[in-house]
Motif scaffolding. Structure first.
Motif, PDB file in Angstrom:
ATOM      1  N   TRP A 210       0.794  -1.031   0.112  1.00 20.58           N
ATOM      2  CA  TRP A 210       0.077   0.047  -0.025  1.00 20.58           C
ATOM      3  C   TRP A 210       0.832   1.302   0.255  1.00 20.58           C
ATOM      4  CZ3 TRP A 210      -4.748   0.496  -1.300  1.00 20.58           C
ATOM      5  CH2 TRP A 210      -5.654  -0.674  -1.104  1.00 20.58           C
ATOM      6  N   GLN A 211       0.647   2.205  -0.640  1.00 22.74           N
ATOM      7  CA  GLN A 211       0.990   3.699  -0.757  1.00 22.74           C
ATOM      8  C   GLN A 211       0.221   4.735  -0.694  1.00 22.74           C
ATOM      9  OE1 GLN A 211       4.045   3.685  -4.011  1.00 22.74           O
ATOM     10  NE2 GLN A 211       3.316   1.823  -5.142  1.00 22.74           N
ATOM     11  N   CYS A 212       0.630   5.705  -0.321  1.00 19.08           N
ATOM     12  CA  CYS A 212      -0.165   6.828   0.032  1.00 19.08           C
ATOM     13  C   CYS A 212       0.211   8.367  -0.500  1.00 19.08           C
ATOM     14  CB  CYS A 212      -0.426   7.036   1.433  1.00 19.08           C
ATOM     15  SG  CYS A 212       1.167   7.133   2.677  1.00 19.08           S
ATOM     16  N   TYR A 213      -1.019   8.884  -1.291  1.00 20.99           N
ATOM     17  CA  TYR A 213      -0.516  10.436  -1.665  1.00 20.99           C
ATOM     18  C   TYR A 213      -1.429  11.169  -0.789  1.00 20.99           C
ATOM     19  CZ  TYR A 213       1.029  10.156  -6.535  1.00 20.99           C
ATOM     20  OH  TYR A 213       1.858   9.911  -7.576  1.00 20.99           O
ATOM     21  N   ASP A 214      -0.625  12.367  -0.443  1.00 21.85           N
ATOM     22  CA  ASP A 214      -1.255  13.420   0.293  1.00 21.85           C
ATOM     23  C   ASP A 214      -0.954  14.490  -0.483  1.00 21.85           C
ATOM     24  OD1 ASP A 214      -2.321  12.560   3.003  1.00 21.85           O
ATOM     25  OD2 ASP A 214      -0.259  11.505   2.711  1.00 21.85           O
ATOM     26  N   ILE A 215      -1.964  15.319  -0.988  1.00 24.34           N
ATOM     27  CA  ILE A 215      -1.985  16.207  -1.965  1.00 24.34           C
ATOM     28  C   ILE A 215      -2.524  17.529  -1.580  1.00 24.34           C
ATOM     29  CG2 ILE A 215      -2.738  16.834  -4.322  1.00 24.34           C
ATOM     30  CD1 ILE A 215      -3.007  13.837  -4.970  1.00 24.34           C
ATOM     31  N   VAL A 216      -2.109  18.888  -1.711  1.00 20.51           N
ATOM     32  CA  VAL A 216      -2.481  20.028  -1.460  1.00 20.51           C
ATOM     33  C   VAL A 216      -2.644  20.676  -2.849  1.00 20.51           C
ATOM     34  CG1 VAL A 216      -2.326  22.365  -0.531  1.00 20.51           C
ATOM     35  CG2 VAL A 216      -1.262  20.114   0.669  1.00 20.51           C
ATOM     36  N   LEU A 237       4.440  11.541  -1.566  1.00 24.37           N
ATOM     37  CA  LEU A 237       4.130  10.323  -1.823  1.00 24.37           C
ATOM     38  C   LEU A 237       4.838   9.583  -0.674  1.00 24.37           C
ATOM     39  CD1 LEU A 237       3.320   7.939  -3.631  1.00 24.37           C
ATOM     40  CD2 LEU A 237       5.350   8.511  -4.937  1.00 24.37           C
ATOM     41  N   ASN A 238       4.091   8.739   0.025  1.00 24.41           N
ATOM     42  CA  ASN A 238       4.737   7.798   1.024  1.00 24.41           C
ATOM     43  C   ASN A 238       5.297   8.645   1.872  1.00 24.41           C
ATOM     44  OD1 ASN A 238       3.260   5.600  -0.185  1.00 24.41           O
ATOM     45  ND2 ASN A 238       4.965   5.269  -1.738  1.00 24.41           N
TER      46      ASN A 238
END
Ligand code: MG
Length: 294
Positions: A210-216, A237-238
């Motif tokens: 599993w990977q995670c994006y946090d975007i503003v 990213l991660n």
């Protein structure tokens, strides 16, 4: 048969076979192509397709850049290890878009292509389409967790392996792609703003993790037909910064220089189903926070 034959050859022989095919339709200089294939023999089969060679070697010049769009000659961002953690429970003021139970917050023209099973939603990987939120958003903080499919065989085209994307406003793509042992043009790899901005580093994880994006995301502003403030994105990213307040030159487009067309202040967030068989990408824990205009 042709692929197996080419892959079994040495570099010099591979160049000799690929280069003549390239000159017929791609418009790419054969000497340069032979040099690229000699340096990157794993790209030989991919670049033997004149359309793909043209895309990645003879695309349009990008503004304010020495590179063309989708240019595979661009330096590859270095890889960084990011572990396996991906914990980001939705904050109290978030709109929870997907928590594993249902897709009630979503719609789409091919909605039934998306499969919900065991708390995870997965692309159908048959038809190019988008899953779109029923609500619309402008400036926003967006969290998306995704998982790449196992790679059953070396992809002939790296863009066909685990391709999806997060599209703020349904228009501006943060690319999702297998970033492990799957080199492609840097402005089309995981962490890129597709066809505009490579990531600062390759923070992609292996398929199955599993990977995670946090975007503003900061939306563009318009006055009539003129963009008065372009869109901007900061992307983690991660947990690693890959886009640092990057200015977008327009809505995502393939093989052309992007430009802006005026649109509403808020539009649905979208996830991409790239529609090819090696792009079964899964998602979980998706939430968004509305931000004050900035
Ligand atoms: Mg994509």
């Amino acid at each position: 048969m042709k692929i197996v034959f080419l892959m079994g050859l040495g570099v010099a022989a591979t160049c000799a076979l690929v280069a003549p095919a390239m000159t017929q339709d791609s418009g790419v200089d054969p000497a340069e192509l032979a040099q690229i294939v000699a340096q990157h023999p794993d790209w030989a089969v991919w670049l033997a397709d004149p359309a793909l060679a043209k895309l990645t070697l003879a695309g349009p010049k990008m503004p304010n850049s020495n590179w063309r769009a989708d240019d595979i000659r661009r330096p590859q961002p270095p890889h960084v290890e990011t572990g396996k953690a991906c914990a980001a429970p939705p904050p109290g003021d978030a709109d929870v878009l997907f928590d594993g139970h249902d897709l009630n917050k979503w719609t789409g023209d091919h909605f039934n292509e998306w499969t919900l099973k065991d708390g995870v939603v997965t692309t159908g990987a048959r038809v190019y389409n988008f899953l779109r939120t029923k609500d619309s958003y402008g400036d926003a903080q967006i969290h998306v967790e995704f998982r790449e499919p196992a790679q059953p065989h070396p992809p002939v085209n790296p863009q066909y392996h685990g391709n999806s994307g997060v599209f703020p406003m349904g228009l501006y793509e943060v690319q999702i792609l297998d970033g492990a042992n799957n080199q492609t043009y840097p402005d089309g790899m995981v962490g890129s703003i597709y066809s505009q901005s490579p990531p600062l580093v390759n923070a992609g994880r292996a398929p199955g993790v599993w990977q995670c994006y946090d975007i503003v995301f900061r939306s563009p502003h318009f006055s009539g037909n003129t963009v008065t403030q372009p869109a901007r994105m900061t992307v983690m990213l991660n947990g690693v910064l890959v886009q640092d307040n990057t200015v977008l030159i327009g809505a995502t487009i393939h093989g052309k220089v992007a430009s802006y067309t005026p649109h509403a202040a808020e539009l649905p967030l979208a996830l991409q189903d790239h529609g090819n068989p090696d792009s079964h990408v899964s998602f979980r824990n998706i939430w968004v926070r509305r931000l004050s205009p900035g």
